[in-house]
Design a protein around this motif. Structure first.
Motif, PDB file in Angstrom:
ATOM      1  N   ILE A 199       0.809  -1.217   0.000  1.00 53.03           N
ATOM      2  CA  ILE A 199       0.000   0.000   0.000  1.00 53.03           C
ATOM      3  C   ILE A 199       0.846   1.273   0.000  1.00 53.03           C
ATOM      4  O   ILE A 199       0.358   2.341  -0.355  1.00 53.03           O
ATOM      5  CB  ILE A 199      -0.976   0.019   1.197  1.00 53.03           C
ATOM      6  N   HIS A 200       2.141   1.164   0.362  1.00 52.78           N
ATOM      7  CA  HIS A 200       2.983   2.351   0.457  1.00 52.78           C
ATOM      8  C   HIS A 200       4.019   2.449  -0.661  1.00 52.78           C
ATOM      9  O   HIS A 200       4.862   3.341  -0.639  1.00 52.78           O
ATOM     10  CB  HIS A 200       3.724   2.361   1.800  1.00 52.78           C
ATOM     11  N   CYS A 201       3.980   1.569  -1.634  1.00 50.45           N
ATOM     12  CA  CYS A 201       5.062   1.437  -2.611  1.00 50.45           C
ATOM     13  C   CYS A 201       5.288   2.732  -3.393  1.00 50.45           C
ATOM     14  O   CYS A 201       4.410   3.204  -4.116  1.00 50.45           O
ATOM     15  CB  CYS A 201       4.753   0.306  -3.583  1.00 50.45           C
ATOM     16  N   HIS A 202       6.489   3.294  -3.253  1.00 44.88           N
ATOM     17  CA  HIS A 202       6.814   4.520  -3.987  1.00 44.88           C
ATOM     18  C   HIS A 202       6.973   4.247  -5.471  1.00 44.88           C
ATOM     19  O   HIS A 202       6.774   5.131  -6.305  1.00 44.88           O
ATOM     20  CB  HIS A 202       8.099   5.152  -3.438  1.00 44.88           C
ATOM     21  N   ALA A 203       7.322   2.989  -5.826  1.00 44.35           N
ATOM     22  CA  ALA A 203       7.543   2.637  -7.225  1.00 44.35           C
ATOM     23  C   ALA A 203       6.249   2.258  -7.930  1.00 44.35           C
ATOM     24  O   ALA A 203       6.253   2.029  -9.134  1.00 44.35           O
ATOM     25  CB  ALA A 203       8.538   1.478  -7.314  1.00 44.35           C
ATOM     26  N   GLN A 204       5.143   2.175  -7.182  1.00 47.71           N
ATOM     27  CA  GLN A 204       3.874   1.702  -7.731  1.00 47.71           C
ATOM     28  C   GLN A 204       4.093   0.401  -8.494  1.00 47.71           C
ATOM     29  O   GLN A 204       3.653   0.224  -9.625  1.00 47.71           O
ATOM     30  CB  GLN A 204       3.243   2.750  -8.639  1.00 47.71           C
ATOM     31  N   SER A 205       4.795  -0.523  -7.830  1.00 44.53           N
ATOM     32  CA  SER A 205       5.237  -1.740  -8.494  1.00 44.53           C
ATOM     33  C   SER A 205       4.061  -2.560  -9.000  1.00 44.53           C
ATOM     34  O   SER A 205       2.992  -2.613  -8.411  1.00 44.53           O
ATOM     35  CB  SER A 205       6.073  -2.579  -7.530  1.00 44.53           C
ATOM     36  N   GLY A 206       4.287  -3.227 -10.087  1.00 43.59           N
ATOM     37  CA  GLY A 206       3.279  -4.059 -10.724  1.00 43.59           C
ATOM     38  C   GLY A 206       3.742  -4.340 -12.129  1.00 43.59           C
ATOM     39  O   GLY A 206       4.926  -4.309 -12.434  1.00 43.59           O
ATOM     40  N   SER A 207       2.830  -4.617 -13.036  1.00 50.84           N
ATOM     41  CA  SER A 207       3.197  -4.836 -14.426  1.00 50.84           C
ATOM     42  C   SER A 207       3.748  -3.537 -15.001  1.00 50.84           C
ATOM     43  O   SER A 207       3.123  -2.482 -14.894  1.00 50.84           O
ATOM     44  CB  SER A 207       1.970  -5.288 -15.223  1.00 50.84           C
ATOM     45  N   ALA A 208       4.910  -3.629 -15.621  1.00 55.27           N
ATOM     46  CA  ALA A 208       5.577  -2.434 -16.110  1.00 55.27           C
ATOM     47  C   ALA A 208       4.783  -1.781 -17.239  1.00 55.27           C
ATOM     48  O   ALA A 208       4.342  -2.449 -18.165  1.00 55.27           O
ATOM     49  CB  ALA A 208       6.981  -2.783 -16.584  1.00 55.27           C
ATOM     50  N   GLU A 209       4.581  -0.470 -17.150  1.00 52.59           N
ATOM     51  CA  GLU A 209       3.898   0.272 -18.200  1.00 52.59           C
ATOM     52  C   GLU A 209       4.881   0.694 -19.286  1.00 52.59           C
ATOM     53  O   GLU A 209       4.509   0.853 -20.448  1.00 52.59           O
ATOM     54  CB  GLU A 209       3.212   1.503 -17.601  1.00 52.59           C
ATOM     55  N   ARG A 210       6.135   0.917 -18.924  1.00 51.83           N
ATOM     56  CA  ARG A 210       7.175   1.269 -19.868  1.00 51.83           C
ATOM     57  C   ARG A 210       8.236   0.176 -19.813  1.00 51.83           C
ATOM     58  O   ARG A 210       8.445  -0.437 -18.775  1.00 51.83           O
ATOM     59  CB  ARG A 210       7.780   2.627 -19.502  1.00 51.83           C
ATOM     60  N   PRO A 211       8.913  -0.076 -20.903  1.00 50.83           N
ATOM     61  CA  PRO A 211       9.873  -1.192 -20.910  1.00 50.83           C
ATOM     62  C   PRO A 211      11.032  -0.962 -19.950  1.00 50.83           C
ATOM     63  O   PRO A 211      11.583   0.139 -19.866  1.00 50.83           O
ATOM     64  CB  PRO A 211      10.349  -1.230 -22.369  1.00 50.83           C
TER      65      PRO A 211
END
Length: 368
Positions: free
Chosen positions: A44-56
């Motif tokens: 919930i606090h991830c600064h990178a908004q980690s998940g599936s990459a939107e940009r390569p």
């Protein structure tokens, strides 16, 4: 203070690779490379908004080139790899070997859920000096809620044991917000019990997903309690505790000891650097964007366009952050500005001004 310095020197040598001093994110001079935004958790606090990459993400060859560029910066003796979850980077071990062959000491930050005994031994064989595993609560229910995944706590503990068995120095990372600030002392004791050499205690800065829970970030009084708790905990444990986004900690210790001016303060400014953003610290996103700090979402350039060492030496934002005479408000007036500097990430998140005073500083009005 001298005992703490001695403990720090003994515990952090494998990762620091000779770097000296202490900033708000560990020793001051080191780059961090975000290998991928992909992650198997949804914190919930991830600064990178980690998940599936939107940009390569950078390709492996591009990361090799990046490492070559970083090796040209004399003060960079180690490199930290993070994500997302770096173990989801398909060529992770090739990258680790390449960094080692360049002479870097390497560290890896992980949520721990994918670190099996086999993975831990492969990391050791690749020369990783420190593995940092995130643990945001002593109980599974709170940790799993923060991490967005049932079972994450138990898997992290298994990862911790695997790292220790492989003989790698263990670091535990904690992110503190209002929902778990009551566990600070318990987490310090837990890190000691688990055999960690280093405990990094981040304050949640409202960037990335953290911006959705900005009201959970620590205010002035909570920041003060954060520093006081770390000081109290450090007095009773061997694990070295390093606060992140709480650079007032160092000034608090000195103020409490009556060190408020003079030659001794000037000497200590060479040891304690406070906010490390742009002052030896550099963060490279998985798509090549270069930041002065993961909590300051302002691009200084992209390594796909400009060599990283050139960005590090010439970025106007880096130059601004290095000059603490440019700080505004109380941070600009404080006698501890060179030793602390306030959290530039929090100042920007709250004021949209990189030089603004830190809105969570608890020292204002007490340091004169």
């Amino acid at each position: 203070m001298p005992m703490w310095v001695a403990i720090h020197a003994l515990s952090c040598i494998p990762g620091a690779a000779g770097a000296q001093g202490m900033g708000c994110i560990g020793f001051p001079a080191h780059p961090v490379i975000e290998l991928t935004r992909r992650c198997n958790l949804s914190c919930i606090h991830c600064h990178a908004q980690s998940g599936s990459a939107e940009r390569p993400d950078l390709t492996t060859r591009e990361i090799f080139t990046l490492l070559d560029q970083l090796a040209r910066v004399e003060e960079f003796r180690m490199v930290a790899f993070t994500g997302g979850e770096p173990l989801l980077c398909p060529d992770l071990f090739e990258i680790l070997e390449y960094a080692k062959n360049l002479g870097f000491s390497t560290t890896l930050t992980s949520n721990g859920t994918m670190i099996t005994r086999d993975v831990a031994h492969r990391l050791a064989d690749a020369g990783v000096a420190i593995v940092a595993i995130s643990l945001d609560a002593t109980d599974a229910s709170t940790h799993d809620k923060i991490r967005g995944t049932p079972g994450a706590h138990d898997l992290a503990l298994k990862g911790i044991e695997a790292v220790k068995e492989a003989g790698i120095t263990l670091q535990i990372n904690v992110t503190i917000a209002s929902y778990n600030e009551n566990q600070i002392m318990a987490l310090i004791k837990e890190a000691e019990k688990l055999g960690a050499a280093i405990l990094i205690m981040y304050q949640m800065v409202p960037v990335g997903r953290g911006s959705d829970i900005a009201d959970q970030s620590l205010g002035i009084e909570a920041n003060k309690k954060f520093s006081e708790s770390i000081a109290e905990g450090q007095a009773s444990v061997g694990v070295v505790i390093e606060p992140v986004a709480g650079p007032q900690y160092w000034a608090h210790l000195l103020h409490r000891a009556g060190i408020r001016s003079g030659l001794l303060l000037k000497i200590l400014e060479y040891i304690y650097h406070g906010c490390s953003a742009g002052r030896g610290f550099i963060y490279i996103k998985s798509d090549g964007e270069v930041l002065a700090c993961p909590f300051i979402p302002l691009s200084c350039g992209n390594v796909r366009d400009t060599p990283c060492d050139q960005i590090y030496h010439e970025s106007s934002l880096f130059q601004t952050l290095k000059n603490r005479n440019l700080l505004l408000g109380y941070c600009g007036q404080c006698q501890y500005r060179n030793l602390c500097g306030g959290c530039r990430g929090r100042a920007y998140a709250m004021n949209q001004d990189i030089c603004a005073e830190d809105p969570a500083c608890f020292l204002r009005g007490t340091t004169s």
